[in-house]
Scaffold this motif. Sequence first.
Motif, mmCIF file in Angstrom:
data_model
loop_
_atom_site.group_PDB
_atom_site.id
_atom_site.type_symbol
_atom_site.label_atom_id
_atom_site.label_comp_id
_atom_site.label_asym_id
_atom_site.label_seq_id
_atom_site.Cartn_x
_atom_site.Cartn_y
_atom_site.Cartn_z
ATOM 1 N N ASP A 1 0.829 -1.204 0.000
ATOM 2 C CA ASP A 1 0.000 0.000 0.000
ATOM 3 C C ASP A 1 0.865 1.256 0.000
ATOM 4 O OD1 ASP A 1 0.775 0.458 2.721
ATOM 5 O OD2 ASP A 1 -0.834 -0.869 3.393
ATOM 6 N N LEU A 2 0.218 2.388 -0.250
ATOM 7 C CA LEU A 2 0.927 3.659 -0.328
ATOM 8 C C LEU A 2 1.580 4.034 0.991
ATOM 9 C CD1 LEU A 2 -1.665 5.728 -2.406
ATOM 10 C CD2 LEU A 2 0.641 5.101 -3.147
ATOM 11 N N GLU B 1 -3.984 0.895 -8.878
ATOM 12 C CA GLU B 1 -5.093 0.798 -7.929
ATOM 13 C C GLU B 1 -4.615 0.112 -6.658
ATOM 14 O OE1 GLU B 1 -8.697 -0.821 -9.320
ATOM 15 O OE2 GLU B 1 -9.145 0.891 -10.585
ATOM 16 N N LEU B 2 -4.666 0.861 -5.549
ATOM 17 C CA LEU B 2 -4.158 0.357 -4.274
ATOM 18 C C LEU B 2 -5.210 0.525 -3.193
ATOM 19 C CD1 LEU B 2 -0.720 2.023 -4.801
ATOM 20 C CD2 LEU B 2 -1.101 -0.452 -4.721
ATOM 21 N N PRO B 3 -5.099 -0.209 -2.106
ATOM 22 C CA PRO B 3 -6.135 -0.160 -1.063
ATOM 23 C C PRO B 3 -6.333 1.227 -0.450
ATOM 24 C CG PRO B 3 -4.683 -2.041 -0.727
ATOM 25 C CD PRO B 3 -4.057 -1.201 -1.797
ATOM 26 N N ASP B 4 -5.253 2.032 -0.403
ATOM 27 C CA ASP B 4 -5.348 3.333 0.256
ATOM 28 C C ASP B 4 -5.147 4.508 -0.691
ATOM 29 O OD1 ASP B 4 -2.724 2.620 -0.151
ATOM 30 O OD2 ASP B 4 -2.002 3.362 1.773
ATOM 31 N N GLY B 5 -5.368 4.301 -1.980
ATOM 32 C CA GLY B 5 -5.252 5.413 -2.917
ATOM 33 C C GLY B 5 -4.810 4.977 -4.296
ATOM 34 N N SER B 6 -4.360 5.944 -5.083
ATOM 35 C CA SER B 6 -3.922 5.697 -6.455
ATOM 36 C C SER B 6 -2.405 5.738 -6.547
ATOM 37 C CB SER B 6 -4.527 6.752 -7.387
ATOM 38 O OG SER B 6 -3.904 6.713 -8.656
ATOM 39 N N GLY B 7 -1.858 4.862 -7.368
ATOM 40 C CA GLY B 7 -0.425 4.883 -7.611
ATOM 41 C C GLY B 7 0.042 6.185 -8.232
ATOM 42 N N LEU B 8 -0.877 6.918 -8.858
ATOM 43 C CA LEU B 8 -0.536 8.228 -9.423
ATOM 44 C C LEU B 8 -0.021 9.173 -8.340
ATOM 45 C CD1 LEU B 8 -3.509 8.889 -11.882
ATOM 46 C CD2 LEU B 8 -1.266 7.894 -12.393
ATOM 47 N N ILE C 1 8.254 2.854 -12.920
ATOM 48 C CA ILE C 1 7.536 2.032 -13.891
ATOM 49 C C ILE C 1 6.152 1.689 -13.349
ATOM 50 C CG2 ILE C 1 7.573 -0.086 -15.260
ATOM 51 C CD1 ILE C 1 9.900 1.809 -15.826
ATOM 52 N N VAL C 2 5.125 1.957 -14.138
ATOM 53 C CA VAL C 2 3.771 1.533 -13.789
ATOM 54 C C VAL C 2 3.599 0.077 -14.206
ATOM 55 C CG1 VAL C 2 1.332 1.772 -14.411
ATOM 56 C CG2 VAL C 2 2.686 3.802 -13.891
ATOM 57 N N THR C 3 3.059 -0.738 -13.307
ATOM 58 C CA THR C 3 2.717 -2.130 -13.633
ATOM 59 C C THR C 3 1.229 -2.292 -13.344
ATOM 60 O OG1 THR C 3 3.392 -2.796 -11.388
ATOM 61 C CG2 THR C 3 5.015 -3.031 -13.153
ATOM 62 N N THR C 4 0.455 -2.595 -14.362
ATOM 63 C CA THR C 4 -1.003 -2.571 -14.229
ATOM 64 C C THR C 4 -1.665 -3.525 -15.213
ATOM 65 O OG1 THR C 4 -2.930 -1.080 -14.295
ATOM 66 C CG2 THR C 4 -1.175 -0.659 -15.879
ATOM 67 N N LEU C 5 -2.967 -3.667 -15.088
ATOM 68 C CA LEU C 5 -3.746 -4.432 -16.052
ATOM 69 C C LEU C 5 -4.400 -3.528 -17.089
ATOM 70 C CD1 LEU C 5 -5.583 -6.924 -13.655
ATOM 71 C CD2 LEU C 5 -3.784 -7.482 -15.285
ATOM 72 N N TYR C 6 -4.355 -2.217 -16.865
ATOM 73 C CA TYR C 6 -5.127 -1.286 -17.689
ATOM 74 C C TYR C 6 -4.301 -0.701 -18.823
ATOM 75 C CZ TYR C 6 -8.202 -1.651 -13.692
ATOM 76 O OH TYR C 6 -9.010 -2.136 -12.697
ATOM 77 N N SER C 7 -4.809 -0.865 -20.036
ATOM 78 C CA SER C 7 -4.110 -0.357 -21.218
ATOM 79 C C SER C 7 -4.855 0.792 -21.886
ATOM 80 C CB SER C 7 -3.928 -1.493 -22.241
ATOM 81 O OG SER C 7 -5.192 -2.007 -22.656
ATOM 82 N N ASP C 8 -5.907 1.307 -21.241
ATOM 83 C CA ASP C 8 -6.710 2.365 -21.842
ATOM 84 C C ASP C 8 -6.082 3.732 -21.617
ATOM 85 O OD1 ASP C 8 -8.247 3.602 -19.255
ATOM 86 O OD2 ASP C 8 -7.906 1.451 -19.060
#
Length: 239
Positions: free
Chosen positions: A37-38, A68-75, A89-96
């Motif tokens: 988490d953050l 997407e994290l339990p206590d906020g956004s990785g952004l 590096i962002v590691t995610t499932l989202y490609s949009d």
Amino acid sequence: MAVKVLILEDNPVARGFLCRVVRESFSDIHSITEVSDLDAARRLLGHPPGGRAAPGIDPFQLVMVDLELPDGSGLELLTELANYPATRIVTTLYSDDEHLFPALQCGADGYLLKEDRFEVLVEELQKIVRGQPPLSPAIARRLLTHFRSGDSVAPLSVASPPSAAAPATVMMTADHERLTPRESEVLTYLSKGFTIKEIAALMGIKWFTVNDHIKSIYKKLNVSSRAEAAVLASKQGLV
């Protein structure tokens, strides 16, 4: 290249997978630190929420951040690492575009999809040594398409990234309701052929929770099967 790595990922299965990718990518690993988490990441980096991480005596050279994290956004963390001398590096499932461009605007040096094959992720991470940005093939294609078409990116205030209280949702056409990020994640796995139990393990949730997400997806997309959902998701550009 001695690499000290920080991996921020709340899913234990995905976190273990990323650790294996890192170990395979670099011949001289100093250490790999895992947090979920953050708050834990900020404690390690020594800065408060909304502050700026400063390099210590022995800083991380590579920071891998889930969005997407339990206590906020990785952004949020990407923004806080603006003055930190690490490859982010962002590691995610989202490609949009709704996830990709805000991440890049917040300072991401690369963008990798966790659904990519192991060897693809290793090859992309190794580009860091050559001074090249690690980008999943699907992301590189999306960026090329975006700029060739002359699309513009909506401005983003990097000081105020999306919060956990109001998670970003995936835009559907006017004929459909919006899918939540969790539903989009389930739909991505469904489209790739994963079973309900496999999806539950990957997401770190119960199988019956996955089943509830699937029911909601079917209702929102007005479909009645996995195949219909996958086809519609592909047409909508969700997977």
